[in-house]
Design an enzyme around this catalytic site. Sequence first.
Site, mmCIF file in Angstrom:
data_model
loop_
_atom_site.group_PDB
_atom_site.id
_atom_site.type_symbol
_atom_site.label_atom_id
_atom_site.label_comp_id
_atom_site.label_asym_id
_atom_site.label_seq_id
_atom_site.Cartn_x
_atom_site.Cartn_y
_atom_site.Cartn_z
ATOM 1 N N SER A 69 0.810 -1.225 0.000
ATOM 2 C CA SER A 69 0.000 0.000 0.000
ATOM 3 C C SER A 69 0.841 1.272 0.000
ATOM 4 C CB SER A 69 -0.930 0.001 1.226
ATOM 5 O OG SER A 69 -0.158 -0.125 2.409
ATOM 6 N N ASN A 93 -14.735 27.078 -24.477
ATOM 7 C CA ASN A 93 -15.461 26.018 -23.762
ATOM 8 C C ASN A 93 -15.387 26.158 -22.244
ATOM 9 O OD1 ASN A 93 -16.246 24.735 -26.146
ATOM 10 N ND2 ASN A 93 -14.352 23.549 -26.244
ATOM 11 N N TYR A 126 -10.937 -5.513 13.111
ATOM 12 C CA TYR A 126 -10.238 -5.115 11.895
ATOM 13 C C TYR A 126 -10.269 -6.209 10.836
ATOM 14 C CZ TYR A 126 -6.677 -3.576 8.627
ATOM 15 O OH TYR A 126 -6.032 -3.199 7.477
ATOM 16 N N GLU A 155 -17.480 21.896 -16.659
ATOM 17 C CA GLU A 155 -17.774 20.516 -17.075
ATOM 18 C C GLU A 155 -17.003 19.500 -16.231
ATOM 19 O OE1 GLU A 155 -18.346 20.232 -21.677
ATOM 20 O OE2 GLU A 155 -16.934 21.826 -21.208
ATOM 21 N N LYS A 175 -8.613 4.114 1.973
ATOM 22 C CA LYS A 175 -7.719 5.242 1.754
ATOM 23 C C LYS A 175 -7.729 5.814 0.348
ATOM 24 C CE LYS A 175 -5.013 2.969 4.380
ATOM 25 N NZ LYS A 175 -6.134 2.517 5.231
ATOM 26 N N SER A 191 -10.790 24.830 -28.701
ATOM 27 C CA SER A 191 -10.938 23.548 -29.384
ATOM 28 C C SER A 191 -9.761 23.363 -30.333
ATOM 29 C CB SER A 191 -12.253 23.533 -30.167
ATOM 30 O OG SER A 191 -12.169 22.648 -31.260
ATOM 31 N N GLN A 213 -8.377 -1.515 4.361
ATOM 32 C CA GLN A 213 -7.323 -0.796 3.643
ATOM 33 C C GLN A 213 -7.911 -0.056 2.438
ATOM 34 O OE1 GLN A 213 -3.372 -2.549 3.338
ATOM 35 N NE2 GLN A 213 -3.549 -2.470 1.124
ATOM 36 N N LYS A 260 -14.175 28.291 -30.828
ATOM 37 C CA LYS A 260 -14.722 27.753 -29.578
ATOM 38 C C LYS A 260 -14.116 28.346 -28.316
ATOM 39 C CE LYS A 260 -16.975 24.210 -29.132
ATOM 40 N NZ LYS A 260 -18.316 24.181 -28.571
ATOM 41 N N ASN A 267 -3.268 -1.753 13.211
ATOM 42 C CA ASN A 267 -4.721 -1.551 13.167
ATOM 43 C C ASN A 267 -5.139 -0.270 13.883
ATOM 44 O OD1 ASN A 267 -4.536 -3.988 11.958
ATOM 45 N ND2 ASN A 267 -5.651 -5.148 13.514
ATOM 46 N N THR A 299 -38.604 27.177 -12.572
ATOM 47 C CA THR A 299 -38.897 25.864 -11.982
ATOM 48 C C THR A 299 -39.130 24.950 -13.173
ATOM 49 O OG1 THR A 299 -41.266 26.292 -11.872
ATOM 50 C CG2 THR A 299 -39.990 26.823 -9.891
ATOM 51 N N HIS A 300 -38.767 23.711 -13.030
ATOM 52 C CA HIS A 300 -38.839 22.757 -14.163
ATOM 53 C C HIS A 300 -38.057 23.290 -15.358
ATOM 54 C CE1 HIS A 300 -42.272 20.893 -11.957
ATOM 55 N NE2 HIS A 300 -42.515 22.165 -11.652
#
Length: 469
Positions: free
Chosen positions: A29, A292, A324, A297, A332, A284, A329, A290, A117, A162-163
């Site tokens: 790890s 963007n 444990y 995003e 993490k 782009s 593990q 473009k 542990n 709304t909507h």
Amino acid sequence: MAGHTGEGSLWGGRFSAGPDEALARLSKSTHFDWRLVPYDLDATAAHARALCSAGHLSTEDLATVVAALATIREDFHEGRVQPSDVDEDVHGALERILIGRIGETLGGSLRAGRSRNDQIATFVRMYARDSARSIRTHLLEFARIIIQRSEDVGDAAMPGRTHFQHAQPVLVAHYLLAHAWPLVRDIQRLDDWASRNGVSPYGGGALAGGGLSLDPEAIAHELGFDAVSPNSLDGTSSRDVVTEFMYIAAQIGIDLSRLAEEVIIYSSAEFSYMTLDDAFATGSSMMPQKKNPDIAELTRGKSGRLIGNLTGLLATLKGLPLAYNRDLQEDKEPLFDSVDTLLLILPAMAGLMSSLQFNLDQMHANAAAGFSLATDVADHLVRTGVPFREAHEIVGELVAHCERQGIELHEVSDEQLAGISPDLTPDVRNSMSVEFSLGAKGGVGGTAAHQVAAQRSELSALIQLLDRD
Ligand code: ARG
């Protein structure tokens, strides 16, 4: 290596041979837990002091250990120590490095009375605590930026939706502040979470508690915890503290992704409510024109992985028996990823928001579109004594009339109004303006200018208060 503990490893005595390579690869790890080095060093120093207080380590040896740990810390920050191929995890790596500096007898004596542990359960809490502080600082900064922008836009209105259909006009400032409140609640969530995270599992040993009469309370306080976990089984094996943190991280992602989505839509040509600053937009490779909204995003996209990190760990934890298990593990990597992700998107979104240009004329010009003042007309009729059910119907007819004629509400003649209903007297026109509509929402939390100003003061005061914590 057969029959004894290999270099970089913390076990081996009862085994006839060293681990198979496939096992070693799976078990390793260090490629992710290496970032816990500072916490391991803190805890090892505290542990050495506890061993000394309990008479298991001389004061000279303690001084040697503490000095060696300080040099390792310095080397870690300078990038001069690294995990090696033989190391199973951060704990084994640090013991190997410590032994290299102060010898096997002393370096190998510090494992007494503790287990990986209770160590890992403690370090993960310490890491999350520090990460929560950084995230909190970014959130406060973000909320301040929104407050500033809500001042910049003055009394301009925009269509409230709304909507996603035009609903009623709102102040742009009101709209912007609506994105700050959830982030402030996220800060409060982090603070609430921190109060539960202030409990140290250290001293829980492998599961039953340490056997050498060390003082877990002294260690807890030294490591910045308020108390010691009252149950060693729970302390070493529960990870709800991690999932709760990851829920808050996911919620922050969701809150930011909603704002991001609106920036994406509102900066498109059809809306043109907002224009991205060049420094916070991308181009782009093929289309020269473009510009963007990649920050927005990526924020929207990365909120998906924040949710995934949370649900993935919840699935890992489901049904794990006490105490444990090595499955733990798996907490993490998603935790680290959630922290890294937030620390990437928060500053980027902050930059985007502080540099975003609001095209207020365009927003304001559309505030009354889509018959968004119809409710104000109905409210006017209620004020003249018409029951709302009837008023709703009358205004519905008025809207249908306008739609057929291809005109706006205020373009209907007095005769046409009277033709729809005798209740639609010429003074109904007073209610057909954006200014009137905004002003009418004068209760607490409404979009009237004085309430938005009050809301902003309340939010600023709250942020100031939270900043002092
Ligand atoms: N690397 C482990 C974790 O992250 C801690 C080590 C505990 N290993 C063990 N075999 N008991 O949870």
